[in-house]
Design a protein around this motif. Sequence first.
Motif, PDB file in Angstrom:
ATOM      1  N   ILE A   2       0.846  -1.194   0.000  1.00  0.00           N
ATOM      2  CA  ILE A   2       0.000   0.000   0.000  1.00  0.00           C
ATOM      3  C   ILE A   2       0.879   1.241   0.000  1.00  0.00           C
ATOM      4  O   ILE A   2       1.809   1.359   0.784  1.00  0.00           O
ATOM      5  CB  ILE A   2      -0.942   0.019   1.216  1.00  0.00           C
ATOM      6  CG1 ILE A   2      -1.893  -1.180   1.157  1.00  0.00           C
ATOM      7  CG2 ILE A   2      -1.722   1.327   1.271  1.00  0.00           C
ATOM      8  CD1 ILE A   2      -2.810  -1.303   2.351  1.00  0.00           C
ATOM      9  N   ILE A   3       0.575   2.130  -0.928  1.00  0.00           N
ATOM     10  CA  ILE A   3       1.258   3.415  -1.038  1.00  0.00           C
ATOM     11  C   ILE A   3       0.228   4.480  -0.696  1.00  0.00           C
ATOM     12  O   ILE A   3      -0.890   4.448  -1.216  1.00  0.00           O
ATOM     13  CB  ILE A   3       1.764   3.656  -2.474  1.00  0.00           C
ATOM     14  CG1 ILE A   3       2.707   2.549  -2.921  1.00  0.00           C
ATOM     15  CG2 ILE A   3       2.419   5.024  -2.605  1.00  0.00           C
ATOM     16  CD1 ILE A   3       3.047   2.591  -4.400  1.00  0.00           C
ATOM     17  N   THR A   4       0.585   5.409   0.139  1.00  0.00           N
ATOM     18  CA  THR A   4      -0.364   6.482   0.435  1.00  0.00           C
ATOM     19  C   THR A   4      -0.326   7.501  -0.701  1.00  0.00           C
ATOM     20  O   THR A   4       0.671   7.621  -1.425  1.00  0.00           O
ATOM     21  CB  THR A   4      -0.024   7.188   1.767  1.00  0.00           C
ATOM     22  OG1 THR A   4       1.216   7.862   1.623  1.00  0.00           O
ATOM     23  CG2 THR A   4       0.020   6.211   2.914  1.00  0.00           C
ATOM     24  N   ALA A   5      -1.405   8.226  -0.843  1.00  0.00           N
ATOM     25  CA  ALA A   5      -1.460   9.272  -1.858  1.00  0.00           C
ATOM     26  C   ALA A   5      -0.357  10.297  -1.625  1.00  0.00           C
ATOM     27  O   ALA A   5       0.254  10.802  -2.577  1.00  0.00           O
ATOM     28  CB  ALA A   5      -2.837   9.944  -1.858  1.00  0.00           C
ATOM     29  N   ASN A   6      -0.068  10.560  -0.364  1.00  0.00           N
ATOM     30  CA  ASN A   6       0.990  11.519  -0.043  1.00  0.00           C
ATOM     31  C   ASN A   6       2.366  10.995  -0.474  1.00  0.00           C
ATOM     32  O   ASN A   6       3.183  11.751  -0.997  1.00  0.00           O
ATOM     33  CB  ASN A   6       0.983  11.846   1.454  1.00  0.00           C
ATOM     34  CG  ASN A   6       1.863  13.036   1.758  1.00  0.00           C
ATOM     35  OD1 ASN A   6       1.770  14.057   1.089  1.00  0.00           O
ATOM     36  ND2 ASN A   6       2.723  12.895   2.748  1.00  0.00           N
ATOM     37  N   GLU A   7       2.631   9.698  -0.263  1.00  0.00           N
ATOM     38  CA  GLU A   7       3.897   9.113  -0.716  1.00  0.00           C
ATOM     39  C   GLU A   7       4.029   9.227  -2.225  1.00  0.00           C
ATOM     40  O   GLU A   7       5.099   9.559  -2.740  1.00  0.00           O
ATOM     41  CB  GLU A   7       3.988   7.638  -0.326  1.00  0.00           C
ATOM     42  CG  GLU A   7       4.313   7.384   1.107  1.00  0.00           C
ATOM     43  CD  GLU A   7       4.297   5.906   1.436  1.00  0.00           C
ATOM     44  OE1 GLU A   7       5.258   5.469   2.104  1.00  0.00           O
ATOM     45  OE2 GLU A   7       3.349   5.195   1.043  1.00  0.00           O
ATOM     46  N   LEU A   8       2.945   8.952  -2.919  1.00  0.00           N
ATOM     47  CA  LEU A   8       2.958   9.057  -4.376  1.00  0.00           C
ATOM     48  C   LEU A   8       3.258  10.487  -4.803  1.00  0.00           C
ATOM     49  O   LEU A   8       4.063  10.727  -5.710  1.00  0.00           O
ATOM     50  CB  LEU A   8       1.622   8.595  -4.950  1.00  0.00           C
ATOM     51  CG  LEU A   8       1.501   8.574  -6.465  1.00  0.00           C
ATOM     52  CD1 LEU A   8       2.557   7.684  -7.093  1.00  0.00           C
ATOM     53  CD2 LEU A   8       0.104   8.113  -6.861  1.00  0.00           C
ATOM     54  N   PHE A  15       9.342   5.909  -7.220  1.00  0.00           N
ATOM     55  CA  PHE A  15       8.974   5.126  -6.039  1.00  0.00           C
ATOM     56  C   PHE A  15       8.031   3.994  -6.433  1.00  0.00           C
ATOM     57  O   PHE A  15       8.188   2.853  -5.991  1.00  0.00           O
ATOM     58  CB  PHE A  15       8.332   6.040  -4.991  1.00  0.00           C
ATOM     59  CG  PHE A  15       7.891   5.330  -3.741  1.00  0.00           C
ATOM     60  CD1 PHE A  15       8.816   4.751  -2.895  1.00  0.00           C
ATOM     61  CD2 PHE A  15       6.547   5.259  -3.403  1.00  0.00           C
ATOM     62  CE1 PHE A  15       8.414   4.101  -1.730  1.00  0.00           C
ATOM     63  CE2 PHE A  15       6.138   4.611  -2.255  1.00  0.00           C
ATOM     64  CZ  PHE A  15       7.067   4.034  -1.411  1.00  0.00           C
ATOM     65  N   VAL A  16       7.079   4.295  -7.300  1.00  0.00           N
ATOM     66  CA  VAL A  16       6.130   3.278  -7.769  1.00  0.00           C
ATOM     67  C   VAL A  16       6.891   2.187  -8.523  1.00  0.00           C
ATOM     68  O   VAL A  16       6.648   0.994  -8.318  1.00  0.00           O
ATOM     69  CB  VAL A  16       5.045   3.910  -8.667  1.00  0.00           C
ATOM     70  CG1 VAL A  16       4.199   2.831  -9.331  1.00  0.00           C
ATOM     71  CG2 VAL A  16       4.174   4.854  -7.862  1.00  0.00           C
ATOM     72  N   GLU A  17       7.803   2.573  -9.390  1.00  0.00           N
ATOM     73  CA  GLU A  17       8.580   1.592 -10.144  1.00  0.00           C
ATOM     74  C   GLU A  17       9.368   0.678  -9.208  1.00  0.00           C
ATOM     75  O   GLU A  17       9.445  -0.533  -9.427  1.00  0.00           O
ATOM     76  CB  GLU A  17       9.520   2.297 -11.122  1.00  0.00           C
ATOM     77  CG  GLU A  17       8.781   2.929 -12.284  1.00  0.00           C
ATOM     78  CD  GLU A  17       9.672   3.770 -13.185  1.00  0.00           C
ATOM     79  OE1 GLU A  17      10.717   4.282 -12.702  1.00  0.00           O
ATOM     80  OE2 GLU A  17       9.316   3.912 -14.360  1.00  0.00           O
ATOM     81  N   LYS A  18       9.937   1.236  -8.167  1.00  0.00           N
ATOM     82  CA  LYS A  18      10.690   0.463  -7.183  1.00  0.00           C
ATOM     83  C   LYS A  18       9.770  -0.547  -6.485  1.00  0.00           C
ATOM     84  O   LYS A  18      10.126  -1.719  -6.318  1.00  0.00           O
ATOM     85  CB  LYS A  18      11.320   1.410  -6.158  1.00  0.00           C
ATOM     86  CG  LYS A  18      12.144   0.728  -5.110  1.00  0.00           C
ATOM     87  CD  LYS A  18      12.718   1.766  -4.148  1.00  0.00           C
ATOM     88  CE  LYS A  18      13.398   1.088  -2.971  1.00  0.00           C
ATOM     89  NZ  LYS A  18      13.882   2.054  -1.978  1.00  0.00           N
ATOM     90  N   ILE A  28      -3.019   2.280  -3.876  1.00  0.00           N
ATOM     91  CA  ILE A  28      -2.874   3.657  -3.413  1.00  0.00           C
ATOM     92  C   ILE A  28      -4.017   3.913  -2.452  1.00  0.00           C
ATOM     93  O   ILE A  28      -5.184   3.724  -2.797  1.00  0.00           O
ATOM     94  CB  ILE A  28      -2.920   4.668  -4.571  1.00  0.00           C
ATOM     95  CG1 ILE A  28      -1.783   4.402  -5.542  1.00  0.00           C
ATOM     96  CG2 ILE A  28      -2.856   6.098  -4.035  1.00  0.00           C
ATOM     97  CD1 ILE A  28      -1.820   5.249  -6.782  1.00  0.00           C
ATOM     98  N   SER A  29      -3.659   4.317  -1.246  1.00  0.00           N
ATOM     99  CA  SER A  29      -4.695   4.608  -0.263  1.00  0.00           C
ATOM    100  C   SER A  29      -4.910   6.117  -0.186  1.00  0.00           C
ATOM    101  O   SER A  29      -3.976   6.902  -0.307  1.00  0.00           O
ATOM    102  CB  SER A  29      -4.333   4.044   1.103  1.00  0.00           C
ATOM    103  OG  SER A  29      -3.242   4.742   1.654  1.00  0.00           O
ATOM    104  N   VAL A  30      -6.144   6.473  -0.024  1.00  0.00           N
ATOM    105  CA  VAL A  30      -6.535   7.871   0.144  1.00  0.00           C
ATOM    106  C   VAL A  30      -7.316   7.949   1.449  1.00  0.00           C
ATOM    107  O   VAL A  30      -8.308   7.240   1.626  1.00  0.00           O
ATOM    108  CB  VAL A  30      -7.397   8.357  -1.039  1.00  0.00           C
ATOM    109  CG1 VAL A  30      -7.829   9.798  -0.850  1.00  0.00           C
ATOM    110  CG2 VAL A  30      -6.656   8.181  -2.363  1.00  0.00           C
ATOM    111  N   ARG A  31      -6.821   8.770   2.346  1.00  0.00           N
ATOM    112  CA  ARG A  31      -7.413   8.904   3.682  1.00  0.00           C
ATOM    113  C   ARG A  31      -7.545   7.548   4.386  1.00  0.00           C
ATOM    114  O   ARG A  31      -8.553   7.237   5.018  1.00  0.00           O
ATOM    115  CB  ARG A  31      -8.755   9.609   3.608  1.00  0.00           C
ATOM    116  CG  ARG A  31      -8.630  11.053   3.120  1.00  0.00           C
ATOM    117  CD  ARG A  31      -9.980  11.762   3.099  1.00  0.00           C
ATOM    118  NE  ARG A  31      -9.872  12.982   2.349  1.00  0.00           N
ATOM    119  CZ  ARG A  31     -10.170  13.114   1.059  1.00  0.00           C
ATOM    120  NH1 ARG A  31     -10.613  12.097   0.375  1.00  0.00           N
ATOM    121  NH2 ARG A  31     -10.034  14.277   0.451  1.00  0.00           N
ATOM    122  N   GLY A  32      -6.518   6.722   4.225  1.00  0.00           N
ATOM    123  CA  GLY A  32      -6.468   5.449   4.920  1.00  0.00           C
ATOM    124  C   GLY A  32      -7.228   4.305   4.292  1.00  0.00           C
ATOM    125  O   GLY A  32      -7.236   3.206   4.820  1.00  0.00           O
TER     126      GLY A  32
END
Length: 82
Positions: A2-8, A15-18, A28-32
């Motif tokens: 899980i990647i947060t929207a903020n991390e993206l 980062f996504v490619e990694k 991708i999580s938005v607001r948890g």
Amino acid sequence: MIITANELKTKGISFVEKILKKYREAYISVRGKPKFVILPIEEYEKLKEAELEKIIKEAEEDYKAGRIIKETAEEHIKRLGI
């Protein structure tokens, strides 16, 4: 994974490619809450192909079972109410 929207937003596509090198997919999580899925294009194409094969199989089964309507294009449009 899980990647947060903020991390993206802050880490970007590299980062996504990694993440995708290590995992088959990422959420991708938005607001948890999980909201989107990221897949490598090859995985996406496999899913689309499987979906198309399923649709074709269902259409063939409908045809064999007689669940079809024979009509002209004009009749079809009229029946759809277009």
